[in-house]
Design a protein around this motif. Structure first.
Motif, PDB file in Angstrom:
ATOM      1  N   ARG A  88     -10.840  57.755  17.610  1.00 11.43           N
ATOM      2  CA  ARG A  88      -9.964  58.926  17.640  1.00 11.43           C
ATOM      3  C   ARG A  88      -9.064  58.875  18.882  1.00 11.43           C
ATOM      4  N   GLY A  89      -9.644  58.360  19.996  1.00  8.42           N
ATOM      5  CA  GLY A  89      -8.854  58.219  21.224  1.00  8.42           C
ATOM      6  C   GLY A  89      -7.655  57.303  21.025  1.00  8.42           C
ATOM      7  N   ASP A  90      -7.832  56.237  20.234  1.00 11.34           N
ATOM      8  CA  ASP A  90      -6.694  55.335  19.955  1.00 11.34           C
ATOM      9  C   ASP A  90      -5.566  56.108  19.276  1.00 11.34           C
ATOM     10  N   GLU A  91      -5.952  56.937  18.298  1.00 12.58           N
ATOM     11  CA  GLU A  91      -4.909  57.699  17.595  1.00 12.58           C
ATOM     12  C   GLU A  91      -4.283  58.735  18.542  1.00 12.58           C
ATOM     13  N   TYR A  92      -5.110  59.315  19.383  1.00 14.87           N
ATOM     14  CA  TYR A  92      -4.630  60.281  20.387  1.00 14.87           C
ATOM     15  C   TYR A  92      -3.551  59.641  21.254  1.00 14.87           C
ATOM     16  N   MET A  93      -3.793  58.392  21.644  1.00 13.04           N
ATOM     17  CA  MET A  93      -2.823  57.684  22.495  1.00 13.04           C
ATOM     18  C   MET A  93      -1.497  57.461  21.764  1.00 13.04           C
ATOM     19  N   GLU A  94      -1.594  57.170  20.456  1.00 13.42           N
ATOM     20  CA  GLU A  94      -0.348  57.008  19.677  1.00 13.42           C
ATOM     21  C   GLU A  94       0.464  58.286  19.735  1.00 13.42           C
TER      22      GLU A  94
END
Ligand SMILES: Cc1cc2nc3c(=O)[nH]c(=O)nc-3n(C[C@H](O)[C@H](O)[C@H](O)COP(=O)(O)O)c2cc1C
Length: 457
Positions: free
Chosen positions: A156-162
């Protein structure tokens, strides 16, 4: 060398029990702006890179299945919000950077983008974000967000960064604010756009609410220690906050990180590595010893257990002494167990071992700390730099307040004398990112993983 000072907006950072020292002003100072402004001024007078704020949401309630120990031993509670300290500390400084922890689990990405753009404006480009996925699940009970399983939190953090990177980098053109008084147009709407993010966890239309700040994206710090955490760091971080076991083992860990960075299509030196270490300095051996004796006598073992159990997501009080820790699964941080494996990979660590180690953690043993006279500590830092290949340190000053003075007044002059640390801030390095990556590099480089962000339209 890069040097940060680590802190928390709590009465007793970062080693539990130090609030019992009547001479330390942190116990009440943590909730007074004057404490933080004085600290910031002091660090700037010593040319420190940045003040680093660790932070958690929620309460440590894993040890003994209760939150009472956290309160008794002041384990990151009571606390105040570090984000609110930064504008005051920035107002009395010109160069000092501020790195602050903000959770991808407990804040919406749109809010994150707005807060960091605001801080980047207020500090004129001196802000960094320590990205955490949060090991404490207890904030979920306060309605802050779902505490997913360990690896999913990183997904989820990866998507948050996007999302946040799109808001910071793509939503507004640099020349969007036209401030055309004659035409009555403040922002040219054709130079601002929605990000239209629709993903697994987030739907964010945009546009971003803030105009571009000096760095746009804050300098990105990350401190995950697990396999998944290291991949996340390799993908996103510009500064990795590490707690390496020793310089030799550190070299291998750093090589692993750099390999992962390359796998993400980034240059190996795109990530700076800072080693987190407790430091205690005395003018003489005797003075250092007296400080250490007092400090160690104040360490709260119950407080330490409370913190580490929360960190690991394992209640060490609930297992028999001889239970092998390797068999216990948790959704907390894998950091400590990885750290133990690095200290002695052959050993079958038991719950009793961990309880003993955690009560006075390895990093707080004088042998592992940066401890002693300024000369001795500087020698040890030189060894760390040479052997491990780190770029600098995030120092846990012991005791919290006088330890900062010792670092600024005793240790840093010794480092400066050896030519290891700056004696003045470089006027060409206007922003914090430029301090790490050089003049002219105030903005995030567009490389590797997210080429789409290179195009502003
Ligand atoms: C040195 C270090 C400092 C950290 N500081 C914080 C912090 O201030 N707040 C927080 O919520 N998590 C903090 N974390 C937790 C990590 O960001 C991460 O969420 C957690 O360690 C779980 O991931 P891991 O198993 O990959 O380490 C820290 C971790 C490390 C290793």
């Amino acid at each position: 060398m890069h040097l940060n000072v680590f802190t928390q907006c709590t009465p007793s950072p970062p080693v539990e029990g130090q609030w019992r020292n009547p001479a330390d002003p942190t116990v009440t100072g943590y909730r007074q702006l004057s404490y933080w402004t004085e600290l910031a001024r002091k660090l700037e007078s010593a040319c420190v890179d940045a003040l680093f704020f660790a932070d958690v949401h929620g309460i440590y309630d894993v040890y003994r299945g209760s939150w009472a120990p956290a309160l008794e031993h002041a384990v990151q509670i009571p606390a105040v919000d570090p984000m609110l300290v930064i504008p005051a500390a920035a107002a009395v400084t010109e160069h000092l950077g501020f790195a602050v922890t903000f959770s991808t689990t407990y804040h919406a990405p749109y809010e994150c983008a707005r807060v960091f753009s605001s801080l980047d404006h207020f500090t004129d480009g001196r802000i960094a974000w320590n990205i955490v996925t949060s090991y404490l699940g207890s904030a979920e009970a306060n309605g802050l967000g779902e505490h997913l399983a360990h690896d999913l939190r990183y997904d989820r953090g990866d998507e948050y960064m996007e999302v946040v990177r799109a808001l910071w980098e793509r939503s507004w053109d640099d020349d969007a604010v036209v401030c055309d008084r004659a035409a009555g147009v403040f922002v040219d709407p054709t130079r601002v756009r929605q990000i239209d993010h629709r993903g697994q966890w987030y739907t964010v239309r945009g546009p971003h609410q803030c105009e571009p700040s000096p760095q746009r994206t804050p300098v990105l710090y990350q401190a995950g220690d697990s396999d998944r955490g290291m991949t996340f760091a390799a993908r996103h971080a510009e500064v990795a906050f590490l707690t390496l076991a020793d310089p030799e083992a550190g070299r291998a860990k750093l090589a692993d990180l750099r390999r992962r960075v390359i796998e993400q299509g980034r240059a190996p030196d795109a990530v700076k590595a800072l080693q987190g270490m407790p430091v205690m300095v005395g003018r003489t051996k005797e003075e250092a010893k007296a400080k250490a004796d007092l400090f160690m006598s104040l360490v709260s073992h119950e407080g330490m257990l409370t913190k580490w159990c929360g960190w690991m997501g394992i209640d060490l009080a609930a297992y028999p002494d001889d239970a092998p820790v390797g068999d216990i699964r948790s959704e907390g941080s894998r950091g400590l167990l990885g750290f133990l494996a690095r200290i002695d990979p052959e050993r079958a660590w038991t719950v009793a071992d961990v309880r003993r180690i955690v009560a006075v953690p390895p990093r707080v043993h004088l042998r592992r700390m940066l401890y002693g006279t300024p000369e001795k500590v500087a020698d040890r830092m030189e060894e760390w730099l040479e052997v491990s290949g780190i770029d600098g340190f995030n120092l846990f000053c012991c005791p919290p307040a006088s330890g900062v003075e010792d670092v600024c007044d005793l240790l840093i002059p010794e480092l400066q004398r050896r030519g290891l640390f700056r004696t003045a801030y470089d006027p060409g390095e206007r922003t914090l990112r430029e301090r790490y990556f050089g003049t002219g590099r105030a903005r995030l480089p567009y490389e590797g993983a997210e080429p789409a962000l290179a195009a502003p339209h």
